[in-house]
Write a protein that holds these residues in place. Structure first.
Motif, PDB file in Angstrom:
ATOM      1  N   GLY A 177       0.325  -3.913   5.367  1.00  0.00           N
ATOM      2  CA  GLY A 177       0.011  -2.701   3.954  1.00  0.00           C
ATOM      3  C   GLY A 177       0.338  -1.400   5.253  1.00  0.00           C
ATOM      4  O   GLY A 177      -0.027  -0.860   4.373  1.00  0.00           O
ATOM      5  N   THR A 183       4.135  -4.141  14.436  1.00  0.00           N
ATOM      6  CA  THR A 183       5.300  -4.254  12.905  1.00  0.00           C
ATOM      7  C   THR A 183       5.085  -5.020  12.014  1.00  0.00           C
ATOM      8  O   THR A 183       4.523  -5.331  11.253  1.00  0.00           O
ATOM      9  N   ALA A 184       5.336  -6.379  12.831  1.00  0.00           N
ATOM     10  CA  ALA A 184       5.167  -7.378  11.456  1.00  0.00           C
ATOM     11  C   ALA A 184       4.042  -7.372  10.985  1.00  0.00           C
ATOM     12  O   ALA A 184       3.366  -7.407   9.710  1.00  0.00           O
ATOM     13  N   ARG A 222      11.882  -1.709  10.365  1.00  0.00           N
ATOM     14  CA  ARG A 222      11.441  -1.904  12.239  1.00  0.00           C
ATOM     15  C   ARG A 222      11.730  -3.805  12.407  1.00  0.00           C
ATOM     16  O   ARG A 222      12.231  -3.913  13.429  1.00  0.00           O
ATOM     17  N   LEU A 223      10.905  -4.038  11.369  1.00  0.00           N
ATOM     18  CA  LEU A 223      10.834  -5.776  11.705  1.00  0.00           C
ATOM     19  C   LEU A 223      11.804  -5.640  11.454  1.00  0.00           C
ATOM     20  O   LEU A 223      11.410  -6.986  12.219  1.00  0.00           O
ATOM     21  N   GLY A 233       1.130  -1.209   0.212  1.00  0.00           N
ATOM     22  CA  GLY A 233       0.161   0.128   0.012  1.00  0.00           C
ATOM     23  C   GLY A 233       0.948   1.321   0.204  1.00  0.00           C
ATOM     24  O   GLY A 233       0.213   2.331  -0.267  1.00  0.00           O
ATOM     25  N   CYS A 234       2.004   1.147   0.253  1.00  0.00           N
ATOM     26  CA  CYS A 234       2.680   2.127   1.276  1.00  0.00           C
ATOM     27  C   CYS A 234       3.891   2.641  -0.444  1.00  0.00           C
ATOM     28  O   CYS A 234       3.921   2.689  -1.691  1.00  0.00           O
ATOM     29  N   ALA A 275      12.520   6.458  -0.434  1.00  0.00           N
ATOM     30  CA  ALA A 275      11.872   7.055   1.095  1.00  0.00           C
ATOM     31  C   ALA A 275      12.000   5.186   1.974  1.00  0.00           C
ATOM     32  O   ALA A 275      11.201   4.336   1.748  1.00  0.00           O
ATOM     33  N   PRO A 276      12.995   4.578   2.906  1.00  0.00           N
ATOM     34  CA  PRO A 276      12.881   3.367   2.845  1.00  0.00           C
ATOM     35  C   PRO A 276      11.131   2.754   3.617  1.00  0.00           C
ATOM     36  O   PRO A 276      10.970   4.178   4.466  1.00  0.00           O
ATOM     37  N   ASN A 277      10.387   2.166   3.250  1.00  0.00           N
ATOM     38  CA  ASN A 277      10.013   1.316   4.552  1.00  0.00           C
ATOM     39  C   ASN A 277       9.958   1.479   5.482  1.00  0.00           C
ATOM     40  O   ASN A 277      10.715   0.783   6.177  1.00  0.00           O
ATOM     41  N   ILE A 278       9.368   2.388   6.735  1.00  0.00           N
ATOM     42  CA  ILE A 278       9.742   2.256   8.090  1.00  0.00           C
ATOM     43  C   ILE A 278       9.374   0.886   8.324  1.00  0.00           C
ATOM     44  O   ILE A 278      10.341   0.580   9.864  1.00  0.00           O
ATOM     45  N   THR A 279       8.225   0.478   8.511  1.00  0.00           N
ATOM     46  CA  THR A 279       8.144  -0.531   8.982  1.00  0.00           C
ATOM     47  C   THR A 279       8.404  -1.874   8.643  1.00  0.00           C
ATOM     48  O   THR A 279       9.059  -3.287   9.387  1.00  0.00           O
ATOM     49  N   ALA A 280       9.430  -2.302   7.221  1.00  0.00           N
ATOM     50  CA  ALA A 280      10.194  -3.247   7.005  1.00  0.00           C
ATOM     51  C   ALA A 280      11.410  -3.135   7.916  1.00  0.00           C
ATOM     52  O   ALA A 280      11.907  -4.205   8.551  1.00  0.00           O
ATOM     53  N   GLY A 312      14.081  -8.499  19.255  1.00  0.00           N
ATOM     54  CA  GLY A 312      14.368  -7.228  20.413  1.00  0.00           C
ATOM     55  C   GLY A 312      12.052  -7.497  21.018  1.00  0.00           C
ATOM     56  O   GLY A 312      12.332  -6.974  22.686  1.00  0.00           O
ATOM     57  N   ALA A 369       6.406   8.855   2.440  1.00  0.00           N
ATOM     58  CA  ALA A 369       7.192   8.077   2.240  1.00  0.00           C
ATOM     59  C   ALA A 369       7.615   6.589   3.126  1.00  0.00           C
ATOM     60  O   ALA A 369       7.503   5.962   2.059  1.00  0.00           O
ATOM     61  N   SER A 370       7.266   7.546   3.788  1.00  0.00           N
ATOM     62  CA  SER A 370       8.152   6.377   4.640  1.00  0.00           C
ATOM     63  C   SER A 370       6.932   5.780   5.294  1.00  0.00           C
ATOM     64  O   SER A 370       7.189   3.840   6.014  1.00  0.00           O
ATOM     65  N   GLY A 371       5.594   5.318   5.050  1.00  0.00           N
ATOM     66  CA  GLY A 371       4.822   4.133   5.206  1.00  0.00           C
ATOM     67  C   GLY A 371       3.754   3.989   6.784  1.00  0.00           C
ATOM     68  O   GLY A 371       3.912   3.037   6.839  1.00  0.00           O
ATOM     69  N   SER A 372       4.968   4.975   7.496  1.00  0.00           N
ATOM     70  CA  SER A 372       4.274   5.063   8.569  1.00  0.00           C
ATOM     71  C   SER A 372       3.331   5.715   9.612  1.00  0.00           C
ATOM     72  O   SER A 372       2.821   4.897  10.498  1.00  0.00           O
ATOM     73  N   ARG A 382       2.069  -5.014  10.254  1.00  0.00           N
ATOM     74  CA  ARG A 382       1.851  -3.126   9.589  1.00  0.00           C
ATOM     75  C   ARG A 382       2.448  -3.995   8.382  1.00  0.00           C
ATOM     76  O   ARG A 382       2.006  -3.943   7.146  1.00  0.00           O
ATOM     77  N   LEU A 383       3.562  -5.159   8.682  1.00  0.00           N
ATOM     78  CA  LEU A 383       4.205  -5.655   7.476  1.00  0.00           C
ATOM     79  C   LEU A 383       3.767  -5.901   6.561  1.00  0.00           C
ATOM     80  O   LEU A 383       3.400  -5.829   5.100  1.00  0.00           O
ATOM     81  N   GLY A 429      14.362  -4.995  14.586  1.00  0.00           N
ATOM     82  CA  GLY A 429      14.083  -5.281  15.524  1.00  0.00           C
ATOM     83  C   GLY A 429      14.002  -3.943  16.460  1.00  0.00           C
ATOM     84  O   GLY A 429      13.398  -4.249  18.011  1.00  0.00           O
TER      85      GLY A 429
END
Lengths: 353, 353
Positions: free
Chosen positions: B62, B55-56, A58-59, A3-4, A51-56, B3, B120-123, B58-59, A62
């Motif tokens: 999406g 987080t997972a 993070r996963l 979606g992002c 822009a890097p996908n923050i969620t990915a 973590g 952009a970051s999808g956060s 979300r990924l 960690g």
DNA sequence: TTCAATACTCAAAGCGCTTTGAGAATACAT
DNA sequence: ATGTATTCTCAAAGCGCTTTGAGTATTGAA
């Protein structure tokens, strides 16, 4: 593409004929990637608006890159206005350090649930806790889970965690001392909600001073409630109502908002703040609304709450990076600033009492 | 395990001898899982204190489950105190709808950058935008990217996006009308920052009324600045300084904070608010500090800002669920509440002018 | 008993990134 | 020319969850 975001790392890799790994390394400044490769990657990522996908991220790492905060709202979901400036300071430093801030607002009874949810869901990797209570279950929980957190205030002396607190004890001693030196003996104390640690700290400073100076303060001169203008008014109005000889000649307030209400009640009772009635308050410094600009400038003990925000932001950012909580405890001294709202206790005969 | 949280979905699956898929389905209420299997899963997840890793999730989905908001801070990083109550309303509804709130604070110049980063970051999967400017680049950007957002205020009439705004036009017309009916002709206007859309709306209502009633207001009677007490004081003090016949007899203020400063300046000039000088302001309703409790109760146009918070929260939650932005535009009428701070223009001779 | 429908469960493929362990390419020395 | 060190790059394995497509029991009807 999910979606992002529009372009992802793989796109760049493909576009450049590189592997995702290399691109990732180039972007994150790892040393093992060649100078001109890195340049190409940077160039492409800029051009493709990557822009890097923050969620990915993070996963994968960690780390949430986020700190959480749960604000305490009153039963009626009022938020403390002090927190605006606190938040300004906090947010400033946090975004400097690449941390996001996620906030919840919850009434006192639901706080713990929100904390647990934050911790278990992994959506934040540190928390800032405000308005600690006497034996705060949230703090216990956080401590037991060994979850990074920093407290605005502290639940008791020698707290085994990171905190920023003001020196409530010396502030309220000083306030009391000032009034006492001016001759006041009938001193009222309008404090914050009873269950909050800072209110307890202030109360015990107040009580200690009373005892040390052999002053008896009747229960009805002490109140604990939300720190709002209207509460200050109500309390002061009722205290100012009785027998002339039994009314307080001075008020100590835990907040300038309370003091403002006290002023209104004072004036409405036909008395003069700073003359008939002395008023002193603790001032967290609300920049939009300053105590030196009150109709009668207010005598205060002062400690800007914004400092708390910046300090705590630094703390929590260090904590999530692995710093030792016990090394991060800060108690801020307050200033005593004497203005027109305090004065010598009026002699009998001058005034109708 | 990583973590984060202690137990994960796979643990539960293993523990129960089920596959992760089934557990996931059971937990998320899908129909194709058997009643007793579901019960077992629920039981186990409770007992093992399981919380899904946000987080997972979300990924995988999406969806961020988060809405973002960037607050505008003044150059000196002051935050508008109004926002406390706005936030209370917002947060209440958001957490009801299982959405998190992520906030940034940024000075006017850096706003756009923060928005872009958010997008952009999808956060976040939606944004709430406050304090829109006249031709707001943030709104353009959001619109072009087709990113869900709702605006507190609006950049111009017939805006093609979701917004909650108050009816500034009718509010300030009404304020002007009231003063005019009381005989005031020299009316000053203390407005908010010039670049903000609401200030523009209010100004044009003011100007229109002036023109309609053939009143000439000199430039020095109009000011645009941050809405703080001290600014109100400064502006009013300087306007009240000149020739008796050229001073304003009334002030319209864009905020109660400004009005408070005007009152201070008025009193300091030896004049009486509500008598010599009429004061009216727009009141967003700051619950900790109410305009009816001012020393002289303030006449206001009123619209609780908390309503904006709750309404916008509903909007954004519907928007991220796919609703049509254009169907979500709401303009709130304001109340006119007449109190003691406004009165008939004093006749010459009564007073020193 | 057999077949089709229904109820349930699973293996596996992602989501977009980081990171490990290893391989290819280049450089340098011998 | 050969061997070793040094750069640089890659394939692949996760992170913990959702979701698809398929498979196995179970049930009811024929």
């Amino acid at each position: 593409m999910g979606g992002c975001g529009l372009t992802n790392l793989k796109d760049i890799a493909r576009h450049l004929g590189l592997s995702p790994a290399t691109v990732s390394r180039a972007l994150n400044g790892f040393p093992e990637v060649g100078a001109k490769t890195r340049a190409r990657v940077l160039e492409a990522s800029r051009k493709l608006n990557y822009a890097p996908n923050i969620t990915a991220r993070r996963l994968a790492t960690g780390k949430a890159g986020t700190v959480g905060m749960v604000f305490r709202s009153a039963r009626n979901l009022l938020l403390d206005p002090h927190f605006v400036d606190f938040l300004a300071g906090l947010s400033l430093v946090l975004s400097d350090r690449q941390l996001d801030l996620m906030i919840h607002v919850a009434p006192p009874g639901q706080q713990l649930a929100h904390y647990k949810r934050f911790m278990a869901s992994g959506s934040v990797d540190g928390m800032i806790l405000s308005a600690p209570e006497i034996d705060d279950k949230r703090i216990q929980t956080l401590l037991e889970a060994d979850f990074p957190f920093a407290v605005h205030g502290r639940s008791h002396d020698d707290a085994p965690y990171a905190f920023y607190d003001i020196d409530n004890d010396s502030a309220f001693s000083a306030a009391f001392g000032l009034l006492h030196d001016l001759g006041h003996r009938r001193i009222a104390f309008l404090n914050g909600p009873e269950d909050l640690a800072f209110a307890r700290q202030r109360l015990s400073a107040f009580n200690r001073e009373c005892k040390a100076r052999q002053i008896h303060v009747p229960d009805r001169f002490i109140s604990h409630d939300e720190m709002r203008e209207d509460i200050g008014y109500e309390q002061a109005a009722s205290m100012l109502h009785g027998d002339l000889n039994l009314r307080p000649t001075a008020f100590i307030c835990s907040s300038t908002l309370l003091a403002l209400g006290v002023m209104r009640a004072t004036i409405e009772a036909g008395l003069e703040p700073g003359g008939d009635i002395s008023i002193i308050a603790h001032d967290d410094v609300l920049p939009h609304f300053r105590s030196e600009h009150f109709a009668i400038p207010l005598t205060v003990t002062r400690a800007p709450i914004r400092d708390a925000g910046t300090r705590l932001a630094q703390m929590i950012s260090d904590l999530v990076a692995g710093a030792d909580p016990k090394a991060m405890q800060y108690t801020q001294k307050t200033d005593l600033i004497v203005r027109a709202s305090t004065g010598a206790v009026p002699r009998r005969g001058d005034k109708p009492w």
